[in-house]
Design a protein around this motif. Structure first.
Motif, PDB file in Angstrom:
ATOM      1  N   PHE A 134       6.053   4.141   7.391  1.00 35.58           N
ATOM      2  CA  PHE A 134       6.951   5.281   7.240  1.00 35.58           C
ATOM      3  C   PHE A 134       8.279   4.872   6.630  1.00 35.58           C
ATOM      4  N   VAL A 135       8.763   3.697   7.031  1.00 40.28           N
ATOM      5  CA  VAL A 135      10.022   3.207   6.464  1.00 40.28           C
ATOM      6  C   VAL A 135       9.871   3.017   4.958  1.00 40.28           C
ATOM      7  N   TRP A 136       8.744   2.386   4.568  1.00 33.89           N
ATOM      8  CA  TRP A 136       8.483   2.203   3.143  1.00 33.89           C
ATOM      9  C   TRP A 136       8.349   3.556   2.440  1.00 33.89           C
ATOM     10  N   ALA A 137       7.603   4.468   3.044  1.00 36.54           N
ATOM     11  CA  ALA A 137       7.343   5.758   2.406  1.00 36.54           C
ATOM     12  C   ALA A 137       8.622   6.571   2.238  1.00 36.54           C
ATOM     13  N   SER A 138       9.520   6.480   3.201  1.00 33.32           N
ATOM     14  CA  SER A 138      10.791   7.195   3.084  1.00 33.32           C
ATOM     15  C   SER A 138      11.570   6.715   1.865  1.00 33.32           C
ATOM     16  N   ALA A 139      11.590   5.390   1.688  1.00 32.41           N
ATOM     17  CA  ALA A 139      12.320   4.827   0.546  1.00 32.41           C
ATOM     18  C   ALA A 139      11.650   5.198  -0.773  1.00 32.41           C
ATOM     19  N   PHE A 140      10.337   5.040  -0.836  1.00 30.92           N
ATOM     20  CA  PHE A 140       9.629   5.326  -2.089  1.00 30.92           C
ATOM     21  C   PHE A 140       9.594   6.822  -2.389  1.00 30.92           C
ATOM     22  N   GLY A 141       9.517   7.660  -1.350  1.00 33.82           N
ATOM     23  CA  GLY A 141       9.548   9.102  -1.559  1.00 33.82           C
ATOM     24  C   GLY A 141      10.854   9.543  -2.184  1.00 33.82           C
ATOM     25  N   LEU A 161       0.819  -1.208   0.000  1.00 33.01           N
ATOM     26  CA  LEU A 161       0.000   0.000   0.000  1.00 33.01           C
ATOM     27  C   LEU A 161       0.854   1.261   0.000  1.00 33.01           C
ATOM     28  N   SER A 162       2.037   1.207   0.598  1.00 35.57           N
ATOM     29  CA  SER A 162       2.933   2.358   0.564  1.00 35.57           C
ATOM     30  C   SER A 162       3.458   2.600  -0.847  1.00 35.57           C
ATOM     31  N   LEU A 163       3.780   1.522  -1.555  1.00 39.32           N
ATOM     32  CA  LEU A 163       4.197   1.670  -2.947  1.00 39.32           C
ATOM     33  C   LEU A 163       3.037   2.186  -3.789  1.00 39.32           C
ATOM     34  N   MET A 164       1.830   1.710  -3.488  1.00 40.61           N
ATOM     35  CA  MET A 164       0.645   2.228  -4.159  1.00 40.61           C
ATOM     36  C   MET A 164       0.509   3.733  -3.938  1.00 40.61           C
ATOM     37  N   ASP A 165       0.783   4.194  -2.712  1.00 38.46           N
ATOM     38  CA  ASP A 165       0.707   5.625  -2.423  1.00 38.46           C
ATOM     39  C   ASP A 165       1.634   6.428  -3.332  1.00 38.46           C
ATOM     40  N   ALA A 166       2.834   5.888  -3.559  1.00 40.65           N
ATOM     41  CA  ALA A 166       3.785   6.593  -4.420  1.00 40.65           C
ATOM     42  C   ALA A 166       3.252   6.696  -5.847  1.00 40.65           C
ATOM     43  N   PHE A 167       2.703   5.597  -6.372  1.00 37.38           N
ATOM     44  CA  PHE A 167       2.126   5.645  -7.719  1.00 37.38           C
ATOM     45  C   PHE A 167       0.923   6.579  -7.763  1.00 37.38           C
ATOM     46  N   MET A 168       0.129   6.584  -6.695  1.00 34.95           N
ATOM     47  CA  MET A 168      -1.055   7.439  -6.668  1.00 34.95           C
ATOM     48  C   MET A 168      -0.688   8.906  -6.555  1.00 34.95           C
ATOM     49  N   LYS A 169       0.369   9.215  -5.847  1.00 30.81           N
ATOM     50  CA  LYS A 169       0.814  10.609  -5.786  1.00 30.81           C
ATOM     51  C   LYS A 169       1.201  11.081  -7.182  1.00 30.81           C
ATOM     52  N   GLU A 170       1.916  10.227  -7.906  1.00 27.07           N
ATOM     53  CA  GLU A 170       2.306  10.574  -9.277  1.00 27.07           C
ATOM     54  C   GLU A 170       1.071  10.801 -10.148  1.00 27.07           C
ATOM     55  N   ALA A 171       0.095   9.902 -10.063  1.00 21.85           N
ATOM     56  CA  ALA A 171      -1.113  10.033 -10.876  1.00 21.85           C
ATOM     57  C   ALA A 171      -1.945  11.237 -10.461  1.00 21.85           C
ATOM     58  N   ALA A 172      -2.070  11.477  -9.138  1.00 25.62           N
ATOM     59  CA  ALA A 172      -2.879  12.598  -8.653  1.00 25.62           C
ATOM     60  C   ALA A 172      -2.277  13.935  -9.057  1.00 25.62           C
ATOM     61  N   LEU A 173      -0.968  14.022  -9.106  1.00 33.35           N
ATOM     62  CA  LEU A 173      -0.325  15.258  -9.547  1.00 33.35           C
ATOM     63  C   LEU A 173      -0.596  15.513 -11.034  1.00 33.35           C
ATOM     64  N   PHE A 187      -5.497  13.477  -1.819  1.00 32.45           N
ATOM     65  CA  PHE A 187      -5.391  14.930  -1.949  1.00 32.45           C
ATOM     66  C   PHE A 187      -4.234  15.442  -1.093  1.00 32.45           C
ATOM     67  N   ALA A 188      -4.115  14.914   0.142  1.00 30.77           N
ATOM     68  CA  ALA A 188      -3.027  15.329   1.022  1.00 30.77           C
ATOM     69  C   ALA A 188      -1.665  15.008   0.424  1.00 30.77           C
ATOM     70  N   LEU A 189      -1.568  13.883  -0.286  1.00 29.71           N
ATOM     71  CA  LEU A 189      -0.295  13.510  -0.907  1.00 29.71           C
ATOM     72  C   LEU A 189       0.157  14.526  -1.950  1.00 29.71           C
ATOM     73  N   THR A 190      -0.781  15.233  -2.559  1.00 30.90           N
ATOM     74  CA  THR A 190      -0.404  16.236  -3.558  1.00 30.90           C
ATOM     75  C   THR A 190       0.089  17.520  -2.903  1.00 30.90           C
ATOM     76  N   ARG A 191      -0.072  17.629  -1.596  1.00 32.42           N
ATOM     77  CA  ARG A 191       0.331  18.844  -0.883  1.00 32.42           C
ATOM     78  C   ARG A 191       1.491  18.634   0.084  1.00 32.42           C
ATOM     79  N   LEU A 192       1.783  17.374   0.411  1.00 37.98           N
ATOM     80  CA  LEU A 192       2.816  17.060   1.393  1.00 37.98           C
ATOM     81  C   LEU A 192       3.799  16.032   0.839  1.00 37.98           C
ATOM     82  N   PRO A 193       5.055  16.027   1.330  1.00 38.44           N
ATOM     83  CA  PRO A 193       5.990  14.948   0.971  1.00 38.44           C
ATOM     84  C   PRO A 193       5.426  13.600   1.409  1.00 38.44           C
ATOM     85  N   LEU A 194       5.723  12.558   0.656  1.00 39.22           N
ATOM     86  CA  LEU A 194       5.137  11.243   0.895  1.00 39.22           C
ATOM     87  C   LEU A 194       5.409  10.745   2.309  1.00 39.22           C
ATOM     88  N   ALA A 195       6.661  10.789   2.743  1.00 36.62           N
ATOM     89  CA  ALA A 195       7.008  10.255   4.062  1.00 36.62           C
ATOM     90  C   ALA A 195       6.333  11.034   5.175  1.00 36.62           C
TER      91      ALA A 195
END
Length: 296
Positions: free
Chosen positions: A251-258, A21-33, A88-96
């Motif tokens: 958070f560990v995953w998000a730091s790496a993917f971010g 799901l953390s990797l999904m968040d990274a892909f979704m941030k890219e798509a949402a932007l 929406f929050a991911l488009t305004r804040l760093p992923l981690a």
């Protein structure tokens, strides 16, 4: 000992699910932007349902009972708005940092599990959650000290806190769902209902997706299914209060993917907070085996 009976398997499944799901968040941030949070969220749900539904239908399943369907509908509605506000929050804040802020949800869920599910809160679970939450405070404090929040960050923070409240309740619904339905059924209705709910706002918010957004959306849909199934499997075999602190590993995953996706740097407060989070995750797995409630 049979592999499926190993007491650490639910924790491993939850950890893997959080990673998916953390990797999904990274892909979704890219798509949402690229196409906006609303359109990206709707398409992710549709793609996820399209991937998993055939597997559920191939089993020739009976339609869920009224009680089970109520759980599917509840989670679908809650998850729809939880996901929309989160992306929406991911488009305004760093992923981690966005993930760190979302960790207020597991803390709330720990106590909701006591109120709504009647679970006894073990001392290790309380300490683990406190450690995890303290880690998020260190991370957010570092962010504020480094430059504060502008208007966009403020909007992102408000959206993330709203999402976190819904996420906390979502944990409780997952626990109930996992006792009466299988992971494939849960993932099918989770994506399908969530997408259908959000589609009602299409006349006001839909944006025609661009070609570059399609690949991350497909990846996000597949990862949503994988993560949902792994977490549903884990919650069927372990108490919510024990698995909730595993969410902090996100958070560990998000730091790496971010860093990999967006070159977002990891600061010293980020590392210190992560250490506290990991310590909490480790502590909760050290419960006495006698307190476990695993199915035969």
């Amino acid at each position: 000992m049979p592999m499926r009976a190993h007491p650490l398997l639910p924790f491993a499944a939850a950890f893997a699910g959080v990673g998916f799901l953390s990797l999904m968040d990274a892909f979704m941030k890219e798509a949402a932007l690229l196409i906006g949070a609303y359109t990206a969220t709707v398409l992710r749900a549709g793609i996820g349902a399209g991937i998993i539904a055939p597997f559920w239908l191939a089993r020739g399943p009976a339609w869920p009972t009224k009680a089970v369907m109520k759980l599917h509908l509840t989670r679908g509605v809650v998850s729809a708005f939880m996901a929309l506000s989160f992306f929406f929050a991911l488009t305004r804040l760093p992923l981690a940092e966005a993930i760190a802020l979302s960790f207020v949800a597991p803390l709330l869920a720990l106590y909701l599990a006591r109120v709504l599910l009647g679970e006894t809160i073990a001392r290790n679970a309380i300490i683990a959650s406190i450690l995890g939450f303290a880690g998020t405070l260190v991370i957010v404090g570092g962010r504020i000290g480094a430059g504060g929040f502008d208007r966009d960050a403020g909007l992102g923070l408000a959206a993330m806190l709203f999402s976190a409240v819904l996420y906390a309740y979502n944990f409780i619904v997952i626990r109930r769902q996992s006792q009466v339905a299988g992971p494939v059924e849960i993932a099918t209705f989770h994506s399908g209902i969530g997408g259908a709910v959000l589609l009602t706002f299409a006349p006001f918010a839909w944006v025609t997706p661009s070609a570059p957004a399609l690949l991350p959306l497909i990846a996000a849909g597949a990862l949503t299914v994988a993560g949902s199934m792994a977490i549903a499997w884990a919650y069927a075999r372990e108490e919510a209060q024990a698995l909730v602190p595993i969410e902090y590993s996100g958070f560990v995953w998000a730091s790496a993917f971010g860093w990999l996706f967006f070159r977002e740097t990891v600061t010293l407060p980020t590392l210190a907070g992560t250490a506290l989070i990991v310590a909490g995750c480790w502590l909760v797995t050290r419960r006495d085996a006698a307190t476990r409630n695993l199915p035969a």
